[in-house]
Enzyme design. Structure first.
Site, short mmCIF file in Angstrom:
data_model
loop_
_atom_site.label_atom_id
_atom_site.label_comp_id
_atom_site.label_asym_id
_atom_site.label_seq_id
_atom_site.Cartn_x
_atom_site.Cartn_y
_atom_site.Cartn_z
N VAL A 64 0.84 -1.20 0.00
CA VAL A 64 0.00 0.00 0.00
C VAL A 64 0.88 1.26 0.00
CG1 VAL A 64 -1.80 1.28 1.23
CG2 VAL A 64 -1.91 -1.21 1.12
N CYS A 65 1.96 1.24 0.74
CA CYS A 65 2.87 2.39 0.77
C CYS A 65 3.51 2.60 -0.60
CB CYS A 65 3.94 2.19 1.84
SG CYS A 65 3.27 2.07 3.52
N ASP A 66 3.89 1.53 -1.23
CA ASP A 66 4.46 1.57 -2.58
C ASP A 66 3.45 2.19 -3.55
OD1 ASP A 66 6.61 -0.04 -4.55
OD2 ASP A 66 4.59 0.09 -5.38
N ALA A 69 3.00 6.04 -2.80
CA ALA A 69 4.13 6.87 -3.24
C ALA A 69 4.16 6.98 -4.77
CB ALA A 69 5.44 6.31 -2.71
#
Length: 173
Positions: A64-66, A69
């Site tokens: 999810v962070c990938d 960003a």
């Protein structure tokens, strides 16, 4: 000792405690000091006079962070030069730099709060139980006032991209 707040976020459905204050829109954005990938300090004043879009992720090496960003990196192409975009995590700068190179991230500046955790504590997004930052988005106007904030209720969910980008575009008019 930082203020502790419960009921703000969950992680995989489990309630978590965030450390730091609840921020108010229109108030001066809190100070912070983080470091860039060259271990150089970056503060809230580094981009003074610009609109700051600050995205916050628990760890850049998670799906999810990938996704978050990469999405903000793509959206950055549509934003005016008066906007500075940061992604802040507690990941070490070396890991952030490796990830940015592999992911082709060029428009978002990756910053690490690993040294002082001043961003997490001052913006109320340091997760006590996990020692990570909660997923969030903040927009600071050119005068240094908090214009938008979203602390994502469930850490594993993505933020409201449209709302954050609309807040930035409204300030850029």
């Amino acid at each position: 000792m930082a203020e502790e707040r419960s009921g703000v976020i969950t992680f995989k459905g489990n309630p978590m405690t965030v450390c730091g204050p609840a921020l108010k829109l229109g108030a001066s954005a809190p100070a912070f000091q983080v470091v860039d990938n060259a271990l150089q300090p970056v503060t809230q004043k580094t981009a003074a006079g610009k609109i700051q879009l600050i995205t916050v992720v628990p760890s850049i090496d998670t799906p999810v962070c990938d996704t978050m960003a990469r999405r903000f990196n793509e959206e950055a192409a549509q934003l005016p030069d008066a906007v500075e975009i940061y992604t802040i995590s507690l990941d070490l700068p070396f890991a952030q730099m490796r990830w940015c190179g592999a992911a082709g991230i060029e428009r978002v500046r990756m910053l690490s709060d690993y040294q002082e955790r001043s961003f997490g504590l001052n913006y109320g997004v340091l997760i006590k139980e996990l020692k990570l930052l909660a997923r969030a988005v903040f927009v600071i106007d050119k005068a240094g006032k908090l214009a938008y904030q979203e602390i994502v209720k469930e850490v594993t969910d993505e933020p409201d991209y449209a709302a954050a980008l609309n807040a930035v575009l409204k300030l850029a008019e």
